[in-house]
Design a protein around this motif. Structure first.
Motif, PDB file in Angstrom:
ATOM      1  N   TRP A   8     -15.994  -9.977 -61.153  1.00  0.00           N
ATOM      2  CA  TRP A   8     -15.998 -10.811 -62.352  1.00  0.00           C
ATOM      3  C   TRP A   8     -17.298 -11.597 -62.404  1.00  0.00           C
ATOM      4  O   TRP A   8     -17.697 -12.252 -61.429  1.00  0.00           O
ATOM      5  N   SER A   9     -17.966 -11.553 -63.531  1.00  0.00           N
ATOM      6  CA  SER A   9     -19.289 -12.189 -63.662  1.00  0.00           C
ATOM      7  C   SER A   9     -19.228 -13.704 -63.479  1.00  0.00           C
ATOM      8  O   SER A   9     -20.219 -14.318 -63.073  1.00  0.00           O
ATOM      9  N   GLY A  10     -18.091 -14.315 -63.735  1.00  0.00           N
ATOM     10  CA  GLY A  10     -17.965 -15.755 -63.560  1.00  0.00           C
ATOM     11  C   GLY A  10     -18.133 -16.205 -62.115  1.00  0.00           C
ATOM     12  O   GLY A  10     -18.506 -17.346 -61.851  1.00  0.00           O
TER      13      GLY A  10
ATOM     14  N   THR B 175     -20.410 -15.173 -59.974  1.00  0.00           N
ATOM     15  CA  THR B 175     -21.828 -15.421 -59.697  1.00  0.00           C
ATOM     16  C   THR B 175     -22.323 -16.673 -60.421  1.00  0.00           C
ATOM     17  O   THR B 175     -23.320 -17.262 -60.002  1.00  0.00           O
ATOM     18  N   ASP B 176     -21.626 -17.080 -61.482  1.00  0.00           N
ATOM     19  CA  ASP B 176     -21.968 -18.352 -62.141  1.00  0.00           C
ATOM     20  C   ASP B 176     -21.515 -19.537 -61.297  1.00  0.00           C
ATOM     21  O   ASP B 176     -22.137 -20.590 -61.324  1.00  0.00           O
ATOM     22  N   LEU B 177     -20.430 -19.348 -60.547  1.00  0.00           N
ATOM     23  CA  LEU B 177     -19.877 -20.427 -59.727  1.00  0.00           C
ATOM     24  C   LEU B 177     -20.574 -20.571 -58.378  1.00  0.00           C
ATOM     25  O   LEU B 177     -20.616 -21.669 -57.825  1.00  0.00           O
TER      26      LEU B 177
ATOM     27  N   SER C 114     -26.006 -13.839 -55.105  1.00  0.00           N
ATOM     28  CA  SER C 114     -25.939 -12.667 -55.975  1.00  0.00           C
ATOM     29  C   SER C 114     -24.612 -11.932 -55.807  1.00  0.00           C
ATOM     30  O   SER C 114     -23.885 -12.123 -54.823  1.00  0.00           O
TER      31      SER C 114
ATOM     32  N   THR D  31     -20.548  -4.154 -57.334  1.00  0.00           N
ATOM     33  CA  THR D  31     -20.680  -5.328 -58.197  1.00  0.00           C
ATOM     34  C   THR D  31     -20.068  -5.101 -59.584  1.00  0.00           C
ATOM     35  O   THR D  31     -19.754  -6.073 -60.266  1.00  0.00           O
TER      36      THR D  31
ATOM     37  N   PRO E 122     -23.920 -19.855 -55.714  1.00  0.00           N
ATOM     38  CA  PRO E 122     -25.379 -19.700 -55.768  1.00  0.00           C
ATOM     39  C   PRO E 122     -25.878 -18.455 -55.017  1.00  0.00           C
ATOM     40  O   PRO E 122     -26.908 -18.507 -54.351  1.00  0.00           O
TER      41      PRO E 122
END
Length: 144
Positions: free
Chosen positions: A52-54, A56-58, A62, A48, A60
């Protein structure tokens, strides 16, 4: 008069460098994606950190769930290279392209990006060589 001397006969090597390169690349791009894909299901590496952290924002889900899906895609890509190298090579190249973009978005893994660019080029070479060396032999059916 000088005696005639025999001109040595030069024969082509029994192995073709293009075919050998194709075979090495096929082994690489079958084994490596399968191995790395299987590693996604172990605790050997925290995959992980490369995500790119984005993402997981996009989505639903983990980061760990995304990496498990990535592992499945990598295994399928490796198997595709094994059975259909002409198609599988370009799938792997495309996949490496997404990995490169992801790593550029994460930042800090530029050494891995350079390595993956080299692998992407090698996958494209495999796809090109598969057009010549990866064709399935034609099957002659009795009675036709």
């Amino acid at each position: 008069m000088a005696p005639e001397t025999a001109v040595p006969t030069v024969t082509a090597p029994s192995n073709d460098a293009g075919r050998e390169a194709f075979q090495w690349l096929r082994v690489l791009f079958t084994g490596a994606p399968i191995l790395v894909g299987l590693m996604k299901f172990t605790d050997l590496v925290d995959w992980t950190v490369y995500l790119w952290s984005g993402v997981t924002d996009l989505l639903p889900v983990s980061g760990q769930q995304i990496m498990l899906a990535v592992g499945v895609v990598e295994i399928i890509a490796g198997l595709l290279v094994a059975v259909r190298p002409r198609i599988g090579a370009y799938v792997v190249a495309g996949w490496l392209g997404t990995v490169i973009v992801n790593l550029l978005l994460v930042g800090g893994f530029y050494d891995v990006v350079v390595r993956d660019v080299g692998l992407l080029v090698a996958a494209l070479v495999l796809g090109r060589l598969a057009g010549t060396y990866g064709a399935r032999p034609s099957v002659v059916r009795a009675g036709r």
